[in-house]
Design a protein around this motif. Structure first.
Motif, PDB file in Angstrom:
ATOM      1  N   PHE A   1       0.840  -1.219   0.000  1.00 34.05           N
ATOM      2  CA  PHE A   1       0.000   0.000   0.000  1.00 34.05           C
ATOM      3  C   PHE A   1       0.868   1.259   0.000  1.00 34.05           C
ATOM      4  O   PHE A   1       0.516   2.273   0.579  1.00 34.05           O
ATOM      5  CB  PHE A   1      -0.957   0.017   1.200  1.00 34.05           C
ATOM      6  CG  PHE A   1      -1.991  -1.082   1.137  1.00 34.05           C
ATOM      7  CD1 PHE A   1      -3.027  -1.028   0.221  1.00 34.05           C
ATOM      8  CD2 PHE A   1      -1.906  -2.184   1.989  1.00 34.05           C
ATOM      9  CE1 PHE A   1      -3.968  -2.051   0.142  1.00 34.05           C
ATOM     10  CE2 PHE A   1      -2.843  -3.205   1.909  1.00 34.05           C
ATOM     11  CZ  PHE A   1      -3.874  -3.147   0.988  1.00 34.05           C
TER      12      PHE A   1
ATOM     13  N   CYS B   1     -11.157  -5.077   0.520  1.00 31.83           N
ATOM     14  CA  CYS B   1      -9.801  -5.021  -0.041  1.00 31.83           C
ATOM     15  C   CYS B   1      -9.097  -6.346   0.249  1.00 31.83           C
ATOM     16  O   CYS B   1      -8.741  -6.655   1.388  1.00 31.83           O
ATOM     17  CB  CYS B   1      -9.017  -3.863   0.578  1.00 31.83           C
ATOM     18  SG  CYS B   1      -7.311  -3.812  -0.027  1.00 31.83           S
ATOM     19  N   SER B   2      -8.918  -7.142  -0.810  1.00 30.35           N
ATOM     20  CA  SER B   2      -8.382  -8.495  -0.615  1.00 30.35           C
ATOM     21  C   SER B   2      -6.955  -8.480  -0.084  1.00 30.35           C
ATOM     22  O   SER B   2      -6.570  -9.344   0.720  1.00 30.35           O
ATOM     23  CB  SER B   2      -8.441  -9.274  -1.924  1.00 30.35           C
ATOM     24  OG  SER B   2      -7.784  -8.537  -2.928  1.00 30.35           O
ATOM     25  N   MET B   3      -6.164  -7.486  -0.489  1.00 31.30           N
ATOM     26  CA  MET B   3      -4.777  -7.469  -0.009  1.00 31.30           C
ATOM     27  C   MET B   3      -4.728  -7.104   1.478  1.00 31.30           C
ATOM     28  O   MET B   3      -3.905  -7.622   2.220  1.00 31.30           O
ATOM     29  CB  MET B   3      -3.938  -6.512  -0.864  1.00 31.30           C
ATOM     30  CG  MET B   3      -3.727  -7.078  -2.272  1.00 31.30           C
ATOM     31  SD  MET B   3      -2.363  -6.342  -3.187  1.00 31.30           S
ATOM     32  CE  MET B   3      -2.901  -4.682  -3.331  1.00 31.30           C
TER      33      MET B   3
ATOM     34  N   TRP C   1       1.453   3.890  -1.951  1.00 29.94           N
ATOM     35  CA  TRP C   1       0.850   4.504  -3.137  1.00 29.94           C
ATOM     36  C   TRP C   1       1.822   5.410  -3.874  1.00 29.94           C
ATOM     37  O   TRP C   1       1.865   5.410  -5.106  1.00 29.94           O
ATOM     38  CB  TRP C   1      -0.415   5.276  -2.743  1.00 29.94           C
ATOM     39  CG  TRP C   1      -1.489   4.339  -2.275  1.00 29.94           C
ATOM     40  CD1 TRP C   1      -1.828   4.049  -0.997  1.00 29.94           C
ATOM     41  CD2 TRP C   1      -2.319   3.521  -3.112  1.00 29.94           C
ATOM     42  NE1 TRP C   1      -2.828   3.107  -0.955  1.00 29.94           N
ATOM     43  CE2 TRP C   1      -3.156   2.768  -2.250  1.00 29.94           C
ATOM     44  CE3 TRP C   1      -2.453   3.349  -4.473  1.00 29.94           C
ATOM     45  CZ2 TRP C   1      -4.099   1.863  -2.718  1.00 29.94           C
ATOM     46  CZ3 TRP C   1      -3.400   2.445  -4.954  1.00 29.94           C
ATOM     47  CH2 TRP C   1      -4.204   1.716  -4.075  1.00 29.94           C
TER      48      TRP C   1
ATOM     49  N   PHE D   1      -6.364   0.374   1.213  1.00 28.16           N
ATOM     50  CA  PHE D   1      -7.431   0.063   0.265  1.00 28.16           C
ATOM     51  C   PHE D   1      -7.470   1.188  -0.768  1.00 28.16           C
ATOM     52  O   PHE D   1      -6.860   2.247  -0.571  1.00 28.16           O
ATOM     53  CB  PHE D   1      -8.792  -0.047   0.961  1.00 28.16           C
ATOM     54  CG  PHE D   1      -9.269   1.270   1.543  1.00 28.16           C
ATOM     55  CD1 PHE D   1      -8.795   1.717   2.770  1.00 28.16           C
ATOM     56  CD2 PHE D   1     -10.168   2.071   0.840  1.00 28.16           C
ATOM     57  CE1 PHE D   1      -9.214   2.938   3.284  1.00 28.16           C
ATOM     58  CE2 PHE D   1     -10.581   3.300   1.359  1.00 28.16           C
ATOM     59  CZ  PHE D   1     -10.100   3.730   2.591  1.00 28.16           C
ATOM     60  N   CYS D   2      -8.194   0.948  -1.837  1.00 25.03           N
ATOM     61  CA  CYS D   2      -8.547   2.037  -2.748  1.00 25.03           C
ATOM     62  C   CYS D   2     -10.035   1.912  -3.033  1.00 25.03           C
ATOM     63  O   CYS D   2     -10.709   1.044  -2.472  1.00 25.03           O
ATOM     64  CB  CYS D   2      -7.709   2.002  -4.032  1.00 25.03           C
ATOM     65  SG  CYS D   2      -8.162   0.687  -5.176  1.00 25.03           S
TER      66      CYS D   2
ATOM     67  N   MET E   1     -11.567   0.826  -5.510  1.00 21.81           N
ATOM     68  CA  MET E   1     -12.034  -0.258  -6.383  1.00 21.81           C
ATOM     69  C   MET E   1     -12.855  -1.295  -5.603  1.00 21.81           C
ATOM     70  O   MET E   1     -13.963  -1.649  -5.998  1.00 21.81           O
ATOM     71  CB  MET E   1     -10.859  -0.939  -7.073  1.00 21.81           C
ATOM     72  CG  MET E   1     -11.312  -2.022  -8.025  1.00 21.81           C
ATOM     73  SD  MET E   1      -9.968  -2.643  -9.028  1.00 21.81           S
ATOM     74  CE  MET E   1     -10.753  -4.092  -9.702  1.00 21.81           C
ATOM     75  N   CYS E   2     -12.299  -1.789  -4.494  1.00 21.96           N
ATOM     76  CA  CYS E   2     -13.033  -2.780  -3.678  1.00 21.96           C
ATOM     77  C   CYS E   2     -13.576  -2.150  -2.397  1.00 21.96           C
ATOM     78  O   CYS E   2     -14.486  -2.695  -1.775  1.00 21.96           O
ATOM     79  CB  CYS E   2     -12.153  -3.960  -3.283  1.00 21.96           C
ATOM     80  SG  CYS E   2     -11.043  -4.544  -4.560  1.00 21.96           S
ATOM     81  N   GLY E   3     -12.962  -1.036  -1.981  1.00 19.14           N
ATOM     82  CA  GLY E   3     -13.372  -0.416  -0.721  1.00 19.14           C
ATOM     83  C   GLY E   3     -12.690  -1.097   0.453  1.00 19.14           C
ATOM     84  O   GLY E   3     -12.120  -2.192   0.328  1.00 19.14           O
TER      85      GLY E   3
END
Ligand code: SF4
Length: 476
Positions: free
Chosen positions: A373, A415-417, A375, A406-407, A409-411
Protein backbone atom coordinates in the motif's frame (compact mmCIF):
# COMPACT_ATOMS: atom_id res chain seq x y z
CA UNK A 1 32.63 5.40 -42.02
CA UNK A 2 29.31 3.99 -40.89
CA UNK A 3 28.71 2.13 -37.65
CA UNK A 4 28.48 -1.03 -39.75
CA UNK A 5 31.83 -0.44 -41.46
CA UNK A 6 33.57 0.36 -38.19
CA UNK A 7 32.02 -2.64 -36.49
CA UNK A 8 33.28 -4.87 -39.28
CA UNK A 9 36.82 -3.57 -38.93
CA UNK A 10 36.66 -4.38 -35.21
CA UNK A 11 36.15 -0.90 -33.75
CA UNK A 12 33.87 -0.33 -30.79
CA UNK A 13 32.57 3.20 -31.43
CA UNK A 14 31.41 5.71 -28.82
CA UNK A 15 27.86 5.01 -29.95
CA UNK A 16 28.35 1.28 -29.33
CA UNK A 17 29.75 2.03 -25.87
CA UNK A 18 26.73 4.15 -25.03
CA UNK A 19 24.31 1.54 -26.36
CA UNK A 20 26.04 -1.16 -24.32
CA UNK A 21 25.60 0.97 -21.21
CA UNK A 22 21.89 1.51 -21.92
CA UNK A 23 21.29 -2.16 -22.70
CA UNK A 24 23.60 -3.41 -19.94
CA UNK A 25 25.54 -5.73 -22.22
CA UNK A 26 29.18 -5.92 -23.26
CA UNK A 27 30.32 -3.39 -25.92
CA UNK A 28 31.88 -6.22 -27.89
CA UNK A 29 28.48 -7.93 -28.12
CA UNK A 30 27.01 -4.73 -29.56
CA UNK A 31 29.84 -4.48 -32.09
CA UNK A 32 29.34 -8.05 -33.26
CA UNK A 33 25.58 -7.61 -33.64
CA UNK A 34 26.09 -4.47 -35.73
CA UNK A 35 28.88 -6.07 -37.79
CA UNK A 36 26.63 -9.02 -38.61
CA UNK A 37 23.72 -6.75 -39.60
CA UNK A 38 21.55 -8.24 -36.84
CA UNK A 39 21.20 -4.84 -35.18
CA UNK A 40 21.39 -1.19 -36.25
CA UNK A 41 22.37 2.03 -34.50
CA UNK A 42 20.61 4.80 -36.44
CA UNK A 43 22.96 7.71 -35.86
CA UNK A 44 23.40 10.27 -38.64
CA UNK A 45 26.75 12.00 -38.18
CA UNK A 46 24.90 15.35 -38.41
CA UNK A 47 22.46 14.62 -35.54
CA UNK A 48 24.29 16.35 -32.72
CA UNK A 49 21.76 15.94 -29.93
CA UNK A 50 21.30 12.20 -30.40
CA UNK A 51 21.57 9.78 -27.50
CA UNK A 52 22.40 6.59 -29.41
CA UNK A 53 20.16 3.53 -29.18
CA UNK A 54 20.10 0.13 -30.85
CA UNK A 55 17.45 -1.85 -32.70
CA UNK A 56 17.86 -5.63 -32.92
CA UNK A 57 16.12 -8.78 -31.76
CA UNK A 58 18.87 -9.51 -29.21
CA UNK A 59 18.18 -6.21 -27.45
CA UNK A 60 15.21 -4.80 -25.56
CA UNK A 61 12.21 -4.21 -27.81
CA UNK A 62 11.98 -0.62 -29.03
CA UNK A 63 9.00 1.59 -29.84
CA UNK A 64 8.67 4.21 -32.57
CA UNK A 65 6.18 7.07 -32.46
CA UNK A 66 4.99 8.64 -35.70
CA UNK A 67 4.50 12.37 -35.55
CA UNK A 68 4.12 14.90 -38.36
CA UNK A 69 1.50 17.15 -39.84
CA UNK A 70 -0.92 16.86 -42.72
CA UNK A 71 -2.29 19.45 -45.15
CA UNK A 72 -5.29 19.75 -42.88
CA UNK A 73 -3.62 20.22 -39.50
CA UNK A 74 -0.57 21.17 -37.41
CA UNK A 75 2.50 23.42 -37.63
CA UNK A 76 6.01 23.59 -36.12
CA UNK A 77 4.80 24.41 -32.63
CA UNK A 78 2.28 21.55 -32.54
CA UNK A 79 4.83 19.14 -33.95
CA UNK A 80 7.43 20.05 -31.33
CA UNK A 81 4.77 19.50 -28.71
CA UNK A 82 4.20 16.03 -30.16
CA UNK A 83 7.94 15.38 -30.18
CA UNK A 84 8.01 16.39 -26.54
CA UNK A 85 5.07 14.10 -25.72
CA UNK A 86 6.68 11.23 -27.64
CA UNK A 87 10.02 11.48 -25.83
CA UNK A 88 8.33 12.16 -22.51
CA UNK A 89 6.24 8.99 -22.78
CA UNK A 90 9.06 6.77 -23.89
CA UNK A 91 9.46 6.73 -27.68
CA UNK A 92 12.81 5.18 -28.63
CA UNK A 93 12.64 6.77 -32.08
CA UNK A 94 10.27 9.18 -33.81
CA UNK A 95 9.26 9.39 -37.45
CA UNK A 96 8.40 12.76 -38.90
CA UNK A 97 5.72 11.84 -41.44
CA UNK A 98 4.76 15.41 -42.27
CA UNK A 99 2.94 15.87 -45.55
CA UNK A 100 1.52 19.37 -45.03
CA UNK A 101 3.24 22.75 -45.06
CA UNK A 102 6.56 23.81 -43.50
CA UNK A 103 8.12 20.39 -44.09
CA UNK A 104 11.66 21.71 -43.86
CA UNK A 105 11.14 23.77 -40.72
CA UNK A 106 9.39 20.91 -38.97
CA UNK A 107 12.06 18.37 -39.91
CA UNK A 108 14.94 20.67 -38.99
CA UNK A 109 13.30 21.51 -35.66
CA UNK A 110 12.64 17.85 -34.90
CA UNK A 111 16.22 16.78 -35.63
CA UNK A 112 17.67 19.70 -33.75
CA UNK A 113 15.68 19.00 -30.61
CA UNK A 114 15.30 15.24 -30.61
CA UNK A 115 17.51 13.09 -28.37
CA UNK A 116 16.10 9.99 -30.14
CA UNK A 117 16.72 8.99 -33.76
CA UNK A 118 14.48 10.73 -36.28
CA UNK A 119 13.13 8.85 -39.30
CA UNK A 120 11.42 10.22 -42.42
CA UNK A 121 9.78 9.04 -45.65
CA UNK A 122 11.47 11.25 -48.27
CA UNK A 123 8.99 10.50 -51.05
CA UNK A 124 6.46 12.69 -49.23
CA UNK A 125 8.63 15.74 -49.75
CA UNK A 126 9.26 14.74 -53.38
CA UNK A 127 5.48 14.68 -53.95
CA UNK A 128 5.17 18.16 -52.45
CA UNK A 129 7.97 19.51 -54.66
CA UNK A 130 6.68 18.04 -57.92
CA UNK A 131 3.57 19.34 -59.70
CA UNK A 132 2.15 15.83 -59.95
CA UNK A 133 3.22 12.33 -58.90
CA UNK A 134 4.11 11.41 -62.48
CA UNK A 135 6.47 14.42 -62.63
CA UNK A 136 8.72 13.16 -59.85
CA UNK A 137 12.12 12.42 -61.33
CA UNK A 138 14.86 10.13 -59.99
CA UNK A 139 17.04 13.24 -59.67
CA UNK A 140 14.44 14.97 -57.50
CA UNK A 141 14.22 11.90 -55.27
CA UNK A 142 17.99 11.79 -54.81
CA UNK A 143 18.06 15.52 -54.13
CA UNK A 144 15.41 15.20 -51.41
CA UNK A 145 17.16 12.20 -49.86
CA UNK A 146 20.53 13.94 -49.81
CA UNK A 147 19.08 17.12 -48.31
CA UNK A 148 17.33 15.17 -45.54
CA UNK A 149 20.53 13.23 -44.88
CA UNK A 150 22.39 16.54 -44.53
CA UNK A 151 19.74 17.73 -42.09
CA UNK A 152 20.64 14.84 -39.79
CA UNK A 153 17.79 12.38 -40.38
CA UNK A 154 18.91 9.07 -38.86
CA UNK A 155 16.84 6.62 -40.87
CA UNK A 156 14.62 6.82 -43.92
CA UNK A 157 11.82 4.65 -45.19
CA UNK A 158 12.70 3.79 -48.77
CA UNK A 159 10.00 1.85 -50.63
CA UNK A 160 12.46 0.35 -53.10
CA UNK A 161 10.92 -3.13 -52.98
CA UNK A 162 7.68 -2.27 -54.82
CA UNK A 163 8.34 -3.36 -58.39
CA UNK A 164 6.25 -3.00 -61.55
CA UNK A 165 5.83 -6.75 -61.76
CA UNK A 166 4.33 -6.84 -58.24
CA UNK A 167 1.49 -4.44 -58.99
CA UNK A 168 -0.87 -6.91 -60.72
CA UNK A 169 -0.56 -9.14 -57.65
CA UNK A 170 -2.55 -6.57 -55.68
CA UNK A 171 -5.56 -6.78 -58.01
CA UNK A 172 -7.66 -9.18 -55.94
CA UNK A 173 -7.17 -7.34 -52.65
CA UNK A 174 -9.92 -5.92 -50.49
CA UNK A 175 -8.07 -2.69 -49.72
CA UNK A 176 -5.51 -2.38 -52.53
CA UNK A 177 -2.25 -0.61 -51.66
CA UNK A 178 -2.52 1.16 -48.30
CA UNK A 179 1.05 2.32 -47.77
CA UNK A 180 1.24 5.99 -48.77
CA UNK A 181 4.69 5.48 -50.30
CA UNK A 182 3.59 2.28 -52.01
CA UNK A 183 0.51 3.88 -53.57
CA UNK A 184 2.51 6.92 -54.80
CA UNK A 185 5.14 4.70 -56.41
CA UNK A 186 2.49 2.44 -57.98
CA UNK A 187 0.86 5.50 -59.54
CA UNK A 188 4.25 6.74 -60.76
CA UNK A 189 5.08 3.37 -62.37
CA UNK A 190 1.62 3.06 -63.97
CA UNK A 191 1.76 6.56 -65.43
CA UNK A 192 5.39 6.49 -66.58
CA UNK A 193 5.61 2.82 -67.59
CA UNK A 194 8.98 2.61 -65.84
CA UNK A 195 10.47 0.69 -62.93
CA UNK A 196 10.35 2.10 -59.37
CA UNK A 197 12.98 4.89 -59.33
CA UNK A 198 13.95 4.06 -55.74
CA UNK A 199 14.82 0.56 -56.92
CA UNK A 200 16.55 1.79 -60.07
CA UNK A 201 18.64 4.29 -58.07
CA UNK A 202 19.19 2.11 -55.03
CA UNK A 203 22.97 2.16 -55.32
CA UNK A 204 23.01 5.97 -55.49
CA UNK A 205 20.89 6.06 -52.35
CA UNK A 206 23.35 3.68 -50.68
CA UNK A 207 26.16 6.08 -51.52
CA UNK A 208 24.35 9.01 -49.85
CA UNK A 209 23.41 6.89 -46.83
CA UNK A 210 26.98 5.68 -46.40
CA UNK A 211 28.26 9.27 -46.36
CA UNK A 212 26.00 10.37 -43.50
CA UNK A 213 25.44 6.97 -41.91
CA UNK A 214 21.72 7.02 -42.56
CA UNK A 215 20.07 3.67 -41.85
CA UNK A 216 17.68 2.10 -44.36
CA UNK A 217 14.22 1.30 -43.15
CA UNK A 218 13.19 -0.69 -46.19
CA UNK A 219 9.52 0.13 -46.58
CA UNK A 220 6.80 -2.44 -47.17
CA UNK A 221 4.85 -0.53 -49.78
CA UNK A 222 2.64 -3.53 -50.49
CA UNK A 223 1.80 -4.31 -46.89
CA UNK A 224 -1.74 -5.59 -46.29
CA UNK A 225 -4.36 -3.04 -45.26
CA UNK A 226 -6.74 -5.56 -43.75
CA UNK A 227 -6.75 -9.10 -42.37
CA UNK A 228 -8.02 -10.51 -45.67
CA UNK A 229 -4.97 -9.25 -47.58
CA UNK A 230 -2.35 -10.41 -45.07
CA UNK A 231 0.32 -12.74 -46.38
CA UNK A 232 -0.76 -12.53 -50.03
CA UNK A 233 1.48 -12.94 -53.07
CA UNK A 234 2.04 -9.18 -53.41
CA UNK A 235 3.30 -8.82 -49.84
CA UNK A 236 5.67 -11.76 -50.06
CA UNK A 237 6.93 -10.89 -53.56
CA UNK A 238 7.97 -7.50 -52.20
CA UNK A 239 9.60 -9.16 -49.19
CA UNK A 240 11.82 -11.20 -51.53
CA UNK A 241 13.00 -7.95 -53.15
CA UNK A 242 13.62 -6.43 -49.72
CA UNK A 243 15.85 -9.40 -48.96
CA UNK A 244 17.94 -8.69 -52.06
CA UNK A 245 18.15 -4.97 -51.24
CA UNK A 246 19.22 -5.76 -47.68
CA UNK A 247 22.19 -7.62 -49.03
CA UNK A 248 23.12 -4.85 -51.52
CA UNK A 249 22.97 -2.15 -48.84
CA UNK A 250 25.05 -4.17 -46.39
CA UNK A 251 27.67 -4.80 -49.08
CA UNK A 252 27.97 -1.02 -49.36
CA UNK A 253 28.41 -0.61 -45.63
CA UNK A 254 24.91 0.75 -44.95
CA UNK A 255 22.82 -0.35 -41.99
CA UNK A 256 19.44 -1.89 -42.76
CA UNK A 257 16.19 -2.66 -41.00
CA UNK A 258 13.05 -3.88 -42.72
CA UNK A 259 9.47 -2.74 -42.23
CA UNK A 260 6.55 -5.11 -41.84
CA UNK A 261 2.74 -5.21 -41.69
CA UNK A 262 0.13 -3.70 -40.80
CA UNK A 263 -2.88 -5.98 -40.40
CA UNK A 264 -2.34 -9.69 -39.67
CA UNK A 265 -4.55 -12.26 -37.90
CA UNK A 266 -3.05 -13.18 -34.54
CA UNK A 267 -2.32 -16.78 -35.50
CA UNK A 268 -0.18 -15.76 -38.49
CA UNK A 269 2.04 -13.12 -36.93
CA UNK A 270 4.88 -15.36 -35.80
CA UNK A 271 5.20 -17.03 -39.21
CA UNK A 272 5.44 -13.57 -40.81
CA UNK A 273 8.26 -12.59 -38.47
CA UNK A 274 10.10 -15.85 -39.07
CA UNK A 275 9.79 -15.45 -42.83
CA UNK A 276 11.17 -11.90 -42.76
CA UNK A 277 14.08 -12.99 -40.59
CA UNK A 278 14.92 -15.76 -43.03
CA UNK A 279 14.51 -13.76 -46.26
CA UNK A 280 16.33 -10.68 -44.92
CA UNK A 281 19.13 -12.57 -43.17
CA UNK A 282 18.20 -11.47 -39.64
CA UNK A 283 17.93 -7.74 -40.43
CA UNK A 284 15.95 -6.06 -37.62
CA UNK A 285 12.20 -6.23 -38.26
CA UNK A 286 10.27 -3.04 -37.60
CA UNK A 287 6.54 -3.72 -37.58
CA UNK A 288 3.54 -1.40 -37.71
CA UNK A 289 1.30 -3.02 -35.11
CA UNK A 290 0.02 -5.27 -36.61
CA UNK A 291 -3.69 -4.91 -35.96
CA UNK A 292 -5.23 -8.29 -35.18
CA UNK A 293 -8.77 -7.24 -36.08
CA UNK A 294 -10.23 -4.56 -38.33
CA UNK A 295 -13.43 -3.89 -36.40
CA UNK A 296 -12.36 -1.33 -33.79
CA UNK A 297 -11.64 2.13 -35.22
CA UNK A 298 -11.11 4.42 -32.24
CA UNK A 299 -9.33 1.61 -30.36
CA UNK A 300 -6.64 0.61 -32.83
CA UNK A 301 -3.89 1.36 -30.31
CA UNK A 302 -5.29 -1.70 -28.50
CA UNK A 303 -5.98 -3.97 -31.50
CA UNK A 304 -2.48 -3.29 -32.79
CA UNK A 305 -0.68 -3.51 -29.43
CA UNK A 306 -1.97 -7.08 -29.13
CA UNK A 307 -0.38 -7.89 -32.49
CA UNK A 308 2.76 -5.96 -31.63
CA UNK A 309 3.26 -8.02 -28.48
CA UNK A 310 2.97 -11.21 -30.49
CA UNK A 311 5.37 -9.87 -33.14
CA UNK A 312 7.96 -8.91 -30.52
CA UNK A 313 7.57 -12.32 -28.90
CA UNK A 314 8.43 -13.84 -32.27
CA UNK A 315 11.50 -11.64 -32.85
CA UNK A 316 10.40 -8.23 -34.14
CA UNK A 317 12.92 -5.65 -32.90
CA UNK A 318 10.95 -2.40 -33.05
CA UNK A 319 7.23 -1.68 -32.86
CA UNK A 320 5.75 1.32 -34.62
CA UNK A 321 2.98 2.59 -32.43
CA UNK A 322 -0.59 3.12 -33.55
CA UNK A 323 -2.75 5.75 -31.85
CA UNK A 324 -6.49 5.68 -31.15
CA UNK A 325 -6.89 8.04 -34.14
CA UNK A 326 -5.56 5.48 -36.65
CA UNK A 327 -7.77 5.37 -39.77
CA UNK A 328 -9.74 8.34 -38.42
CA UNK A 329 -7.63 11.49 -38.12
CA UNK A 330 -4.28 13.10 -37.34
CA UNK A 331 -3.18 12.27 -33.77
CA UNK A 332 -2.63 15.09 -31.29
CA UNK A 333 -0.30 15.08 -28.28
CA UNK A 334 -2.81 13.19 -26.09
CA UNK A 335 -3.17 10.48 -28.76
CA UNK A 336 0.63 10.23 -28.86
CA UNK A 337 0.54 9.58 -25.11
CA UNK A 338 -2.13 6.86 -25.41
CA UNK A 339 -0.40 5.19 -28.34
CA UNK A 340 2.94 5.17 -26.56
CA UNK A 341 1.49 3.75 -23.37
CA UNK A 342 -0.07 0.89 -25.35
CA UNK A 343 3.19 0.18 -27.16
CA UNK A 344 5.50 0.47 -24.16
CA UNK A 345 3.24 -2.11 -22.55
CA UNK A 346 3.49 -4.34 -25.64
CA UNK A 347 7.30 -4.04 -25.78
CA UNK A 348 7.78 -4.63 -22.08
CA UNK A 349 5.32 -7.55 -21.98
CA UNK A 350 7.24 -9.20 -24.81
CA UNK A 351 10.59 -8.56 -23.11
CA UNK A 352 9.32 -10.15 -19.91
CA UNK A 353 7.88 -13.12 -21.82
CA UNK A 354 11.09 -13.51 -23.83
CA UNK A 355 13.06 -13.69 -20.58
CA UNK A 356 15.22 -10.60 -21.16
CA UNK A 357 17.54 -10.28 -18.24
CA UNK A 358 16.01 -8.33 -15.36
CA UNK A 359 12.98 -7.20 -17.39
CA UNK A 360 10.50 -8.48 -14.78
CA UNK A 361 12.21 -6.65 -11.90
CA UNK A 362 10.14 -3.57 -12.69
CA UNK A 363 6.92 -5.62 -12.44
CA UNK A 364 8.08 -7.17 -9.19
CA UNK A 365 8.97 -3.81 -7.66
CA UNK A 366 5.61 -2.33 -8.56
CA UNK A 367 3.75 -5.40 -7.25
CA UNK A 368 5.63 -5.15 -3.97
CA UNK A 369 4.73 -1.46 -3.62
CA UNK A 370 1.13 -2.37 -4.41
CA UNK A 371 1.03 -5.05 -1.73
CA UNK A 372 2.66 -2.64 0.73
CA UNK A 373 0.00 0.00 0.00
CA UNK A 374 2.90 2.33 -0.81
CA UNK A 375 0.85 4.50 -3.14
CA UNK A 376 3.56 7.10 -3.82
CA UNK A 377 5.98 4.38 -4.86
CA UNK A 378 3.31 2.78 -7.06
CA UNK A 379 2.80 6.07 -8.90
CA UNK A 380 6.54 6.56 -9.23
CA UNK A 381 7.00 3.10 -10.73
CA UNK A 382 3.98 3.30 -13.02
CA UNK A 383 4.51 3.35 -16.78
CA UNK A 384 2.50 6.60 -16.85
CA UNK A 385 2.83 8.04 -13.33
CA UNK A 386 0.66 11.08 -13.98
CA UNK A 387 -2.25 8.95 -15.16
CA UNK A 388 -1.97 6.43 -12.31
CA UNK A 389 -2.01 9.22 -9.75
CA UNK A 390 -4.86 11.09 -11.36
CA UNK A 391 -7.07 7.97 -11.61
CA UNK A 392 -6.42 7.15 -7.97
CA UNK A 393 -7.09 10.70 -6.86
CA UNK A 394 -10.37 10.98 -8.76
CA UNK A 395 -12.11 9.17 -5.91
CA UNK A 396 -9.67 9.40 -2.99
CA UNK A 397 -7.79 12.68 -3.39
CA UNK A 398 -6.72 13.38 0.20
CA UNK A 399 -3.12 12.88 1.39
CA UNK A 400 -4.40 10.50 4.07
CA UNK A 401 -5.43 8.09 1.32
CA UNK A 402 -1.80 7.82 0.17
CA UNK A 403 -1.27 5.53 3.14
CA UNK A 404 -4.68 3.83 3.05
CA UNK A 405 -4.83 0.05 3.04
CA UNK A 406 -7.43 0.06 0.27
CA UNK A 407 -8.55 2.04 -2.75
CA UNK A 408 -12.01 2.78 -4.10
CA UNK A 409 -12.03 -0.26 -6.38
CA UNK A 410 -13.03 -2.78 -3.68
CA UNK A 411 -13.37 -0.42 -0.72
CA UNK A 412 -11.99 -0.89 2.77
CA UNK A 413 -14.14 -3.86 3.74
CA UNK A 414 -13.46 -5.95 0.64
CA UNK A 415 -9.80 -5.02 -0.04
CA UNK A 416 -8.38 -8.50 -0.61
CA UNK A 417 -4.78 -7.47 -0.01
CA UNK A 418 -5.68 -5.93 3.35
CA UNK A 419 -7.65 -9.08 4.24
CA UNK A 420 -4.69 -11.25 3.20
CA UNK A 421 -2.26 -9.22 5.30
CA UNK A 422 -4.55 -9.33 8.34
CA UNK A 423 -4.81 -13.09 7.94
CA UNK A 424 -1.01 -13.43 7.76
CA UNK A 425 -0.67 -11.28 10.88
CA UNK A 426 -2.98 -13.61 12.75
CA UNK A 427 -0.22 -16.14 13.51
CA UNK A 428 -1.87 -18.94 11.56
CA UNK A 429 -0.36 -21.14 8.86
CA UNK A 430 0.55 -18.38 6.41
CA UNK A 431 3.86 -16.53 6.67
CA UNK A 432 4.48 -12.87 5.89
CA UNK A 433 5.50 -11.85 2.38
CA UNK A 434 8.94 -10.33 1.91
CA UNK A 435 9.52 -7.41 -0.46
CA UNK A 436 13.00 -7.10 -1.80
CA UNK A 437 13.29 -6.03 -5.46
CA UNK A 438 15.64 -3.11 -6.09
CA UNK A 439 15.05 -1.78 -9.60
CA UNK A 440 18.08 0.49 -9.35
CA UNK A 441 20.25 -2.62 -9.18
CA UNK A 442 18.36 -4.48 -11.92
CA UNK A 443 20.41 -5.83 -14.83
CA UNK A 444 17.51 -4.88 -17.14
CA UNK A 445 18.02 -2.66 -20.18
CA UNK A 446 17.15 1.00 -19.68
CA UNK A 447 13.80 0.67 -21.44
CA UNK A 448 12.80 -2.09 -19.03
CA UNK A 449 13.36 0.07 -15.98
CA UNK A 450 11.37 3.09 -14.80
CA UNK A 451 10.98 5.87 -15.58
CA UNK A 452 9.88 5.43 -19.16
CA UNK A 453 11.13 8.25 -21.33
CA UNK A 454 11.97 11.67 -19.97
CA UNK A 455 9.59 12.24 -17.11
CA UNK A 456 11.14 15.53 -16.11
CA UNK A 457 9.95 18.35 -18.32
CA UNK A 458 13.28 19.98 -17.65
CA UNK A 459 15.61 18.66 -20.35
CA UNK A 460 12.78 17.35 -22.53
CA UNK A 461 12.99 18.69 -26.09
CA UNK A 462 10.47 21.49 -25.80
CA UNK A 463 12.12 22.99 -22.74
CA UNK A 464 14.68 24.94 -24.75
CA UNK A 465 13.02 25.23 -28.13
CA UNK A 466 13.11 28.67 -29.69
CA UNK A 467 9.85 28.63 -31.58
CA UNK A 468 10.65 31.89 -33.36
CA UNK A 469 13.84 30.61 -34.84
CA UNK A 470 14.11 30.46 -38.65
CA UNK A 471 14.78 27.05 -40.18
CA UNK A 472 16.15 26.30 -43.67
CA UNK A 473 13.71 26.63 -46.53
CA UNK A 474 13.25 23.99 -49.23
CA UNK A 475 15.90 25.64 -51.38
CA UNK A 476 18.60 25.92 -48.73
S1 SF4 B 1 -9.16 -2.14 -2.68
FE1 SF4 B 1 -8.96 -3.78 -4.21
S2 SF4 B 1 -7.93 -2.78 -5.93
FE2 SF4 B 1 -7.69 -1.41 -4.17
S3 SF4 B 1 -5.76 -2.01 -3.23
FE3 SF4 B 1 -7.30 -3.26 -2.22
S4 SF4 B 1 -7.36 -5.15 -3.42
FE4 SF4 B 1 -6.30 -3.65 -4.68
Amino acid sequence: MTQLQRAREGTVTDEMERVAERERVAPEFVRRQVADGQAVIPANVEHGRLDPMIIGSEFATKVNANIGNSEEASGVEDELEKLHAAVHYGADTVMDLSTGGELNRIRAANVEHSPVPVGTVPIYEAVKRADAVADITPELLLDVIEKQARQGVDYMTIHAGVLMEHLPLTDGRKTGIVSRGGSILAQWMEENGMQNPLYAKFEDICEIFARFDVTFSLGDGLRPGCLADAGDDAQFAELETLGELTSIARDRGVQVMVEGPGHVPMDRISEQVERQQEVCDGAPFYVLGPLVTDVAPGYDHITSAIGATEAARAGAAMLCYVTPKEHLGLPDAEDVRDGLAAYRIAAHAADVANGREGARDWDDALSEARYDFDWERQFELALDPERARSYHDQTLPGDNYKEARFCSMCGVEFCSMRIDQDARDADGEMSEIETETDVEESPAAEVNRPPVGTHEVEGAPLADVDLDREYPSADD
